[in-house]
Design an enzyme around this catalytic site. Sequence first.
Site, mmCIF file in Angstrom:
data_model
loop_
_atom_site.group_PDB
_atom_site.id
_atom_site.type_symbol
_atom_site.label_atom_id
_atom_site.label_comp_id
_atom_site.label_asym_id
_atom_site.label_seq_id
_atom_site.Cartn_x
_atom_site.Cartn_y
_atom_site.Cartn_z
ATOM 1 N N HIS A 28 64.568 -8.695 38.109
ATOM 2 C CA HIS A 28 63.103 -8.736 38.250
ATOM 3 C C HIS A 28 62.418 -7.809 37.241
ATOM 4 O O HIS A 28 61.329 -7.272 37.523
ATOM 5 C CB HIS A 28 62.657 -8.325 39.661
ATOM 6 C CG HIS A 28 63.344 -9.047 40.777
ATOM 7 N ND1 HIS A 28 63.050 -10.337 41.118
ATOM 8 C CD2 HIS A 28 64.321 -8.633 41.637
ATOM 9 C CE1 HIS A 28 63.808 -10.702 42.153
ATOM 10 N NE2 HIS A 28 64.587 -9.681 42.473
ATOM 11 N N GLU A 61 62.169 -12.249 34.981
ATOM 12 C CA GLU A 61 62.174 -13.357 35.918
ATOM 13 C C GLU A 61 62.463 -14.660 35.182
ATOM 14 O O GLU A 61 61.822 -14.977 34.173
ATOM 15 C CB GLU A 61 60.835 -13.443 36.640
ATOM 16 C CG GLU A 61 60.525 -12.227 37.504
ATOM 17 C CD GLU A 61 61.409 -12.115 38.740
ATOM 18 O OE1 GLU A 61 62.648 -12.237 38.618
ATOM 19 O OE2 GLU A 61 60.857 -11.898 39.828
ATOM 20 N N ALA A 116 69.721 -9.242 44.433
ATOM 21 C CA ALA A 116 70.683 -8.311 45.009
ATOM 22 C C ALA A 116 72.106 -8.772 44.764
ATOM 23 O O ALA A 116 73.011 -7.959 44.549
ATOM 24 C CB ALA A 116 70.432 -8.147 46.514
#
Length: 273
Positions: free
Chosen positions: A194, A230, A158
């Site tokens: 992600h 990732e 985020a």
Amino acid sequence: MSHSISYLALNLLKCTRNIHLGTRTFTNINVTMEPNPQALLLSSSNCFGFNLLEFAKKDISEVLEKNAISEIIFIPYAQNDYEKYTKTIQSAMVPWGFTVKGIQEFPDPNTAINSAKAIFIGGGNTFLLLKRLYENNLVEQIRKRVMYENLIYIGSSAGTNVATKSIHTTNDMPIVYPPTFDAISLIPFNINPHYIEKPDLDKHRGETRDQRIGEFLQMPHANYVLGLKEGSILHVNKNLLIIKGVAGAVLFKKGQDKCEIPVGEDVSYLLHE
């Protein structure tokens, strides 16, 4: 200024004025030189096979040590338990030789940002994070300090989303309403943290990540999206963008096939398109 200006043109202005970027106005920015942003934008804090932030230890340490920085202000606004979240990050970074203080420890968050040499904005819910950044009047302040006053920016998940043009390509649920999806805009494009190529299609019947990004690219306000796998990191060093970490990225553009980008690739051209 009544006319719109490009990202690069905005960054080359050398005067004090209101700066219009997209739908927002950044006021009272004293632009006396070309911007010099330094940022590490992580897909996540966790990566399979590594302890918390371990995959990014080398890159984080190098940037901080190069700038003679030993203290980081952590911004835990993407989660609700600020103290617990801060202690989690401290447990990872203090053994590296850095001091980590939560922004909640300061009486005023704006004063904390003004005194900081480096900040780390952690992951959680992107909508909640952006809402709290706006509530504390930190969006413009962080942008100005990073772009023009040598504040080091580290973001994860985020925290990476809010560093970009907007949060349109977050994976999170809209659990609250920020005043706008427009974010800090350290870079003029979107990131999807992600990023995963595809789920187990033998069982999954919903949209894939590629399909969701494709839906965004159909919108008139969309430009392009960098999917960070990732373990991937986008290193921003002034006008230089490099993919770092232990995994690559994927670039999505309107009307084009996606493009795989390996670790070590220079993607500075994304600042010019």
